[in-house]
Scaffold this motif. Structure first.
Motif, PDB file in Angstrom:
ATOM      1  N   GLY A 120      -2.920  11.015   8.979  1.00 50.98           N
ATOM      2  CA  GLY A 120      -2.574  11.472   8.139  1.00 50.98           C
ATOM      3  C   GLY A 120      -2.610  10.663   6.827  1.00 50.98           C
ATOM      4  N   VAL A 121      -2.871   9.463   6.811  1.00 52.34           N
ATOM      5  CA  VAL A 121      -3.168   8.681   5.454  1.00 52.34           C
ATOM      6  C   VAL A 121      -4.490   9.061   5.000  1.00 52.34           C
ATOM      7  CG1 VAL A 121      -3.179   6.428   4.652  1.00 52.34           C
ATOM      8  CG2 VAL A 121      -1.464   6.986   6.157  1.00 52.34           C
ATOM      9  N   ARG A 122      -4.580   9.100   3.801  1.00 53.96           N
ATOM     10  CA  ARG A 122      -5.907   9.202   3.073  1.00 53.96           C
ATOM     11  C   ARG A 122      -5.849   8.208   1.902  1.00 53.96           C
ATOM     12  NH1 ARG A 122      -5.914  11.600   6.985  1.00 53.96           N
ATOM     13  NH2 ARG A 122      -6.477  13.721   7.397  1.00 53.96           N
ATOM     14  N   THR A 123      -7.174   7.583   1.578  1.00 51.67           N
ATOM     15  CA  THR A 123      -6.945   6.659   0.254  1.00 51.67           C
ATOM     16  C   THR A 123      -7.632   7.381  -0.972  1.00 51.67           C
ATOM     17  OG1 THR A 123      -9.332   5.924   1.008  1.00 51.67           O
ATOM     18  CG2 THR A 123      -7.222   4.738   1.958  1.00 51.67           C
ATOM     19  N   ARG A 124      -8.128   8.792  -0.711  1.00 49.65           N
ATOM     20  CA  ARG A 124      -8.530   9.292  -1.820  1.00 49.65           C
ATOM     21  C   ARG A 124      -8.817  10.832  -1.468  1.00 49.65           C
ATOM     22  NH1 ARG A 124     -15.010  10.067  -1.206  1.00 49.65           N
ATOM     23  NH2 ARG A 124     -15.157  10.061   0.886  1.00 49.65           N
ATOM     24  N   GLY A 125      -8.604  11.511  -2.583  1.00 55.25           N
ATOM     25  CA  GLY A 125      -8.615  13.139  -2.580  1.00 55.25           C
ATOM     26  C   GLY A 125      -8.204  13.784  -3.890  1.00 55.25           C
ATOM     27  N   SER A 126      -8.252  15.058  -3.666  1.00 53.81           N
ATOM     28  CA  SER A 126      -8.101  15.996  -4.775  1.00 53.81           C
ATOM     29  C   SER A 126      -6.557  16.125  -4.769  1.00 53.81           C
ATOM     30  CB  SER A 126      -8.916  17.378  -4.603  1.00 53.81           C
ATOM     31  OG  SER A 126     -10.172  17.110  -4.596  1.00 53.81           O
ATOM     32  N   ALA A 127      -6.096  16.005  -6.152  1.00 53.52           N
ATOM     33  CA  ALA A 127      -4.865  16.104  -6.431  1.00 53.52           C
ATOM     34  C   ALA A 127      -4.687  17.616  -7.313  1.00 53.52           C
ATOM     35  CB  ALA A 127      -4.169  15.022  -7.214  1.00 53.52           C
ATOM     36  N   GLY A 128      -3.370  17.635  -7.599  1.00 56.60           N
ATOM     37  CA  GLY A 128      -3.110  19.048  -8.415  1.00 56.60           C
ATOM     38  C   GLY A 128      -3.650  18.940  -9.590  1.00 56.60           C
ATOM     39  N   GLY A 129      -3.704  19.994 -10.348  1.00 52.48           N
ATOM     40  CA  GLY A 129      -4.275  20.092 -11.828  1.00 52.48           C
ATOM     41  C   GLY A 129      -5.504  19.581 -11.904  1.00 52.48           C
ATOM     42  N   GLY A 130      -6.516  19.806 -10.847  1.00 53.78           N
ATOM     43  CA  GLY A 130      -7.973  19.181 -10.841  1.00 53.78           C
ATOM     44  C   GLY A 130      -8.069  17.857 -11.068  1.00 53.78           C
ATOM     45  N   ARG A 131      -6.925  17.268 -10.734  1.00 60.04           N
ATOM     46  CA  ARG A 131      -7.058  15.713 -10.734  1.00 60.04           C
ATOM     47  C   ARG A 131      -7.524  15.128  -9.377  1.00 60.04           C
ATOM     48  NH1 ARG A 131      -1.136  14.868 -13.200  1.00 60.04           N
ATOM     49  NH2 ARG A 131      -1.584  15.980 -15.238  1.00 60.04           N
ATOM     50  N   ARG A 132      -8.078  13.778  -9.421  1.00 60.49           N
ATOM     51  CA  ARG A 132      -8.543  13.143  -8.321  1.00 60.49           C
ATOM     52  C   ARG A 132      -7.711  11.916  -8.283  1.00 60.49           C
ATOM     53  NH1 ARG A 132     -14.739  12.533  -7.445  1.00 60.49           N
ATOM     54  NH2 ARG A 132     -14.525  11.044  -9.086  1.00 60.49           N
ATOM     55  N   GLU A 133      -7.542  11.218  -7.111  1.00 61.12           N
ATOM     56  CA  GLU A 133      -6.798  10.193  -6.956  1.00 61.12           C
ATOM     57  C   GLU A 133      -7.389   9.229  -5.851  1.00 61.12           C
ATOM     58  OE1 GLU A 133      -2.005   9.947  -7.015  1.00 61.12           O
ATOM     59  OE2 GLU A 133      -2.877  11.608  -5.730  1.00 61.12           O
ATOM     60  N   TRP A 134      -7.179   8.116  -5.744  1.00 58.44           N
ATOM     61  CA  TRP A 134      -7.473   6.721  -5.354  1.00 58.44           C
ATOM     62  C   TRP A 134      -6.400   5.874  -4.919  1.00 58.44           C
ATOM     63  CZ3 TRP A 134     -10.414   8.760  -9.165  1.00 58.44           C
ATOM     64  CH2 TRP A 134     -11.612   9.288  -8.978  1.00 58.44           C
ATOM     65  N   TYR A 135      -5.800   5.646  -3.829  1.00 56.00           N
ATOM     66  CA  TYR A 135      -4.747   4.670  -3.328  1.00 56.00           C
ATOM     67  C   TYR A 135      -5.571   3.168  -2.888  1.00 56.00           C
ATOM     68  CZ  TYR A 135      -1.978   9.036  -3.419  1.00 56.00           C
ATOM     69  OH  TYR A 135      -1.282   9.984  -3.582  1.00 56.00           O
ATOM     70  N   GLY A 136      -5.178   2.417  -3.689  1.00 53.18           N
ATOM     71  CA  GLY A 136      -5.731   0.887  -3.288  1.00 53.18           C
ATOM     72  C   GLY A 136      -4.660   0.152  -2.619  1.00 53.18           C
ATOM     73  N   ALA A 137      -4.561   0.143  -1.237  1.00 52.28           N
ATOM     74  CA  ALA A 137      -3.637  -0.749  -0.565  1.00 52.28           C
ATOM     75  C   ALA A 137      -3.674  -2.028  -0.792  1.00 52.28           C
ATOM     76  CB  ALA A 137      -3.640   0.107   0.800  1.00 52.28           C
ATOM     77  N   ARG A 138      -2.581  -2.652  -1.152  1.00 47.12           N
ATOM     78  CA  ARG A 138      -2.550  -4.055  -1.443  1.00 47.12           C
ATOM     79  C   ARG A 138      -1.441  -5.027  -0.338  1.00 47.12           C
ATOM     80  NH1 ARG A 138      -3.394  -5.600  -6.361  1.00 47.12           N
ATOM     81  NH2 ARG A 138      -3.674  -7.757  -5.583  1.00 47.12           N
ATOM     82  N   ASP A 139      -0.589  -4.247   0.447  1.00 48.26           N
ATOM     83  CA  ASP A 139       0.357  -4.643   1.233  1.00 48.26           C
ATOM     84  C   ASP A 139       1.001  -3.831   2.018  1.00 48.26           C
ATOM     85  OD1 ASP A 139       1.543  -6.644   2.373  1.00 48.26           O
ATOM     86  OD2 ASP A 139       2.606  -7.496   0.810  1.00 48.26           O
ATOM     87  N   LEU A 140       1.511  -4.407   3.229  1.00 49.44           N
ATOM     88  CA  LEU A 140       2.192  -3.223   4.258  1.00 49.44           C
ATOM     89  C   LEU A 140       2.932  -3.946   4.976  1.00 49.44           C
ATOM     90  CD1 LEU A 140       1.795  -0.280   5.351  1.00 49.44           C
ATOM     91  CD2 LEU A 140       0.519  -1.300   7.127  1.00 49.44           C
ATOM     92  N   ARG A 141       4.532  -3.456   5.000  1.00 49.49           N
ATOM     93  CA  ARG A 141       5.398  -4.150   5.477  1.00 49.49           C
ATOM     94  C   ARG A 141       6.371  -3.067   6.468  1.00 49.49           C
ATOM     95  NH1 ARG A 141       7.095  -9.480   3.967  1.00 49.49           N
ATOM     96  NH2 ARG A 141       5.585 -10.081   2.133  1.00 49.49           N
ATOM     97  N   PRO A 142       6.636  -3.269   7.405  1.00 48.33           N
ATOM     98  CA  PRO A 142       7.376  -2.398   8.163  1.00 48.33           C
ATOM     99  C   PRO A 142       8.954  -2.231   7.503  1.00 48.33           C
ATOM    100  CG  PRO A 142       7.373  -4.129   9.474  1.00 48.33           C
ATOM    101  CD  PRO A 142       6.451  -4.433   8.402  1.00 48.33           C
ATOM    102  N   ILE A 143       9.457  -0.977   7.719  1.00 50.58           N
ATOM    103  CA  ILE A 143      11.024  -0.779   7.254  1.00 50.58           C
ATOM    104  C   ILE A 143      11.690  -1.160   8.579  1.00 50.58           C
ATOM    105  CG2 ILE A 143      12.693   0.855   6.673  1.00 50.58           C
ATOM    106  CD1 ILE A 143      10.654   2.020   4.650  1.00 50.58           C
TER     107      ILE A 143
END
Length: 190
Positions: A120-143
């Motif tokens: 389900g996770v994506r690091t890049r993709g097309s967002a609303g309003g013709g925008r494009r988006e990138w997620y650069g993950a820097r850390d991950l901790r469990p809740i």
């Protein structure tokens, strides 16, 4: 994070942004209703122009972090959660130099492995309003634990994020986590 009531929660806590520091809350209810809680009309316009919501509410969104405990208050929404110890993936993400982790080419390279490791996770993709988006993950901790109340209703125990949230082009990890990301949004035609 998910709850046993079926409500899924995504908290954005932006220490730096073009709008200054701010926090927002995205909720998707069990019936699929998607709600944005944002602190100003300006941030609400930007976030709702990038993601899809059925309802947008502008109200104060207060977040405090003390050690591993987070407390969120936004109108009739109250959330408290604590994070656990960083796992192997969190250590690997934290080891990537910040300048590299923000680069769209690096983020694109990690998109396929992210899809395999975290369905389900994506690091890049097309967002609303013709925008494009990138997620650069820097850390991950469990809740480790959470409690949440919305409009007087206890949202129940912590649960997996199932089904995936539908705000944008991808979801969040199924297991409730705090993920530190650098988000890059390329604006579409105005």
């Amino acid at each position: 994070m998910g709850t046993s009531s079926g409500t899924r929660i995504v908290l954005g806590h932006w220490l730096r942004s073009p709008f200054g520091p701010f926090s927002d809350v995205m909720l998707e209810r069990a019936d699929g209703d998607r709600l944005l809680l944002a602190p100003t009309q300006e941030t609400a316009n930007f976030v709702s122009g990038t993601y899809t919501f059925d309802t947008v509410r502008v109200l104060p969104v207060d977040v405090s972090v003390a050690a591993s405990t987070w407390t969120v208050a936004a109108g009739s929404f109250d959330l408290r959660f604590s994070t656990g110890r960083r796992g192997l993936l969190g250590f690997l993400l934290a080891a990537v130099p910040g300048a590299l982790a923000r680069r769209p080419a690096w983020i694109a390279l990690l998109d396929r492995p992210a899809r395999v490791l975290l369905p389900g996770v994506r690091t890049r993709g097309s967002a609303g309003g013709g925008r494009r988006e990138w997620y650069g993950a820097r850390d991950l901790r469990p809740i480790a634990a959470l409690s949440a109340v919305f409009e007087g209703e206890d949202l129940g125990a912590m649960a997996r994020v199932e089904p995936p949230v539908r705000f944008g082009f991808g979801s969040v990890p199924q297991k409730p986590t705090v993920t530190r990301v650098t988000t890059t949004v390329e604006l579409g035609p105005e």
